[in-house]
Design a protein around this motif. Structure first.
Motif, short mmCIF file in Angstrom:
data_model
loop_
_atom_site.label_atom_id
_atom_site.label_comp_id
_atom_site.label_asym_id
_atom_site.label_seq_id
_atom_site.Cartn_x
_atom_site.Cartn_y
_atom_site.Cartn_z
N ARG A 142 8.66 58.38 -54.03
CA ARG A 142 9.49 59.13 -54.98
C ARG A 142 10.88 59.36 -54.40
O ARG A 142 11.02 59.91 -53.31
CB ARG A 142 8.85 60.48 -55.33
CG ARG A 142 7.52 60.37 -56.04
CD ARG A 142 7.72 59.80 -57.42
NE ARG A 142 6.43 59.60 -58.07
CZ ARG A 142 6.27 59.57 -59.36
NH1 ARG A 142 7.29 59.72 -60.19
NH2 ARG A 142 5.08 59.35 -59.88
N PHE A 143 11.89 58.96 -55.18
CA PHE A 143 13.29 59.18 -54.79
C PHE A 143 14.05 59.91 -55.88
O PHE A 143 14.84 60.79 -55.61
CB PHE A 143 14.00 57.83 -54.51
CG PHE A 143 13.50 57.14 -53.29
CD1 PHE A 143 14.08 57.37 -52.07
CD2 PHE A 143 12.45 56.24 -53.37
CE1 PHE A 143 13.63 56.73 -50.92
CE2 PHE A 143 11.98 55.58 -52.24
CZ PHE A 143 12.57 55.83 -51.01
N GLU A 144 13.81 59.53 -57.14
CA GLU A 144 14.60 60.06 -58.25
C GLU A 144 13.75 60.78 -59.30
O GLU A 144 14.29 61.25 -60.30
CB GLU A 144 15.39 58.94 -58.92
CG GLU A 144 16.42 58.30 -57.99
CD GLU A 144 17.47 59.29 -57.50
OE1 GLU A 144 17.87 60.18 -58.27
OE2 GLU A 144 17.89 59.16 -56.32
N THR A 145 12.46 60.83 -59.13
CA THR A 145 11.59 61.50 -60.08
C THR A 145 10.52 62.27 -59.34
O THR A 145 10.22 61.99 -58.18
CB THR A 145 10.89 60.50 -61.03
OG1 THR A 145 10.10 59.59 -60.24
CG2 THR A 145 11.90 59.72 -61.88
N GLN A 146 9.93 63.21 -60.06
CA GLN A 146 8.81 63.99 -59.51
C GLN A 146 7.51 63.36 -59.98
O GLN A 146 7.42 62.87 -61.10
CB GLN A 146 8.86 65.42 -60.03
CG GLN A 146 10.11 66.18 -59.70
CD GLN A 146 10.20 67.43 -60.54
OE1 GLN A 146 10.62 67.37 -61.69
NE2 GLN A 146 9.80 68.56 -59.97
#
Length: 165
Positions: A127-131
């Motif tokens: 995960r980098f940009e979302t949960q």
């Protein structure tokens, strides 16, 4: 007297790989914990490690929500979950629950937190940009919540940045 254990909850793929790295890091650091681990995982993905004294495989909980109607019907996966929880509670004193991500961690964490177990959640390294769904729930539930990518601090401002496992 019940044996003291730490529950490790993980799923397939990256969740399993992260849990294996977690166990490797414990060994590398020379942390000779006098505690055993219990694995709770999706079917067919148990970790073979000498510190894990027992594993419980559960059907995958792909549905994000537990509906009351499905609980009334008590399908096999809910029966397995309840039986697993009761067996662990009867046989062991669970000090902590550590999870690397799957939704399977949510119901076990809720129940064991009621028994004063400490809950530790490690948001998946993918995960980098979302949960993740589990991350959204566990952020509110966990006593310690770790992120492996700094970009997630915008979603989890009180999380502890740990770097990659």
């Amino acid at each position: 007297m019940k044996s003291k254990v730490i529950l490790l909850i993980y799923g397939s793929g990256g969740h399993k790989t992260q849990m294996e790295k977690f166990l490797d890091n414990i060994a590398k650091e020379g942390l000779d914990l006098n505690i055993s681990f219990i694995g709770i995982t999706e079917s067919g993905v148990s970790i073979n490690n000498s510190k894990i004294i027992e594993s419980f495989e559960q059907p995958a909980f792909r549905n994000k929500y537990f509906s009351l109607m499905s609980l009334v019907k008590i399908p096999k996966k809910y029966y397995n979950f309840i039986a697993c929880f009761l067996k662990i509670r009867k046989k062991y004193e669970v000090l902590s629950v550590i999870s690397t991500g799957p939704g399977l961690a949510i119901p076990f964490s809720i129940l064991f937190k009621r028994g004063n177990s400490k809950i530790i959640f490690i948001e998946t390294w993918s995960r980098f940009e979302t949960q993740s769904y589990a991350g959204k729930v566990m952020y509110r539930l966990a006593d310690k919540f770790y992120i492996q990518n700094k970009s997630l601090v915008k979603f989890y401002p009180k999380a502890i940045y740990s770097g990659l496992l």
